[in-house]
Design an enzyme around this catalytic site. Sequence first.
Site, PDB file in Angstrom:
ATOM      1  N   GLY A  12      14.592  34.860  28.357  1.00 50.99           N
ATOM      2  CA  GLY A  12      13.959  35.975  27.649  1.00 50.99           C
ATOM      3  C   GLY A  12      12.684  36.434  28.317  1.00 50.99           C
ATOM      4  O   GLY A  12      11.722  36.822  27.653  1.00 50.99           O
ATOM      5  N   LEU A  59      23.058  34.895  27.540  1.00 52.51           N
ATOM      6  CA  LEU A  59      23.141  33.594  26.884  1.00 52.51           C
ATOM      7  C   LEU A  59      24.289  33.485  25.894  1.00 52.51           C
ATOM      8  O   LEU A  59      24.627  32.385  25.461  1.00 52.51           O
ATOM      9  CB  LEU A  59      21.823  33.279  26.179  1.00 52.51           C
ATOM     10  CG  LEU A  59      20.671  32.874  27.108  1.00 52.51           C
ATOM     11  CD1 LEU A  59      19.359  32.860  26.347  1.00 52.51           C
ATOM     12  CD2 LEU A  59      20.931  31.522  27.744  1.00 52.51           C
ATOM     13  N   SER A 137       9.661  30.569  15.319  1.00 51.56           N
ATOM     14  CA  SER A 137       8.969  31.689  14.674  1.00 51.56           C
ATOM     15  C   SER A 137       8.410  31.258  13.331  1.00 51.56           C
ATOM     16  O   SER A 137       8.958  30.365  12.670  1.00 51.56           O
ATOM     17  CB  SER A 137       9.942  32.856  14.455  1.00 51.56           C
ATOM     18  OG  SER A 137       9.388  33.843  13.601  1.00 51.56           O
ATOM     19  N   TYR A 150      18.028  35.319  11.168  1.00 45.71           N
ATOM     20  CA  TYR A 150      16.974  34.998  12.138  1.00 45.71           C
ATOM     21  C   TYR A 150      16.155  33.789  11.685  1.00 45.71           C
ATOM     22  O   TYR A 150      15.879  32.876  12.470  1.00 45.71           O
ATOM     23  CB  TYR A 150      16.070  36.217  12.322  1.00 45.71           C
ATOM     24  CG  TYR A 150      15.002  36.060  13.377  1.00 45.71           C
ATOM     25  CD1 TYR A 150      15.332  36.078  14.735  1.00 45.71           C
ATOM     26  CD2 TYR A 150      13.668  35.915  13.022  1.00 45.71           C
ATOM     27  CE1 TYR A 150      14.347  35.952  15.706  1.00 45.71           C
ATOM     28  CE2 TYR A 150      12.682  35.785  13.991  1.00 45.71           C
ATOM     29  CZ  TYR A 150      13.027  35.801  15.326  1.00 45.71           C
ATOM     30  OH  TYR A 150      12.042  35.666  16.284  1.00 45.71           O
TER      31      TYR A 150
END
Length: 243
Positions: A12, A59, A137, A150
Amino acid sequence: MNLKNKKILITGATGGIGYCLVERFNELGSVILATGTSNEKLENLKKKFTKIHVKQFKLNEHSKIEEFIDDMEKKLDGIDILVNNAGITLDNLSIRLSEEDWKKVLDINLTSTFLMCKHTIKKMLKRKNGKIINITSIVGHTGNLGQANYSASKAGIVAFSKSLAIEYARKNININCVSPGFIKTDMTDKISEEFKKTLIAKIPSGKLGTGIDVSNCVAFLASDMANYINGETIHVNGGMYMA
């Protein structure tokens, strides 16, 4: 922090945080292999940081990850540090969230992190040394409206990293997480000013973080200064969430 000539694989690498990771490790004299899905963005990164290596890789192609790690280890002559930074969002309220979008986010954010770690650790075991830093996160700890997929993927990374840390601590391989809060990136730039003010009001420091704040933390965990830190999550969020 002596990271000169350390061989570092960053996923990333073309996003806001990814760019800052490349910039920081480049400043520290590391040998960097930057990966991402956009060849154009990778080439622009290469123009900016001429000494780095770049490689386009998706990925979600799970069956190719082992071969990818084999090739990258040969290219770098070893991998000292792996930074799993890649991730995607496909937001929606849970009752409207399709199973396909649930799986896409889990596949990229969690399953790919598992496979990248698995195949890199095999290489690190031979060298009896290594550091892995997984980027999670704040919402993996707090949850967030419209981000069930997420949030689940990022919470999974934390628990997975703890298990890895237990398994390989005696092999001199450290696995830790960095959990950013709301960081100023292209993604947050798209947020309306009204919502941004609401967010900032919840942050004790009164401002969004930067990619540099995250990259400094990652560099510390990658260095010998963090040799006795294992299985931890360091929060970089201005005090918005305190574990």
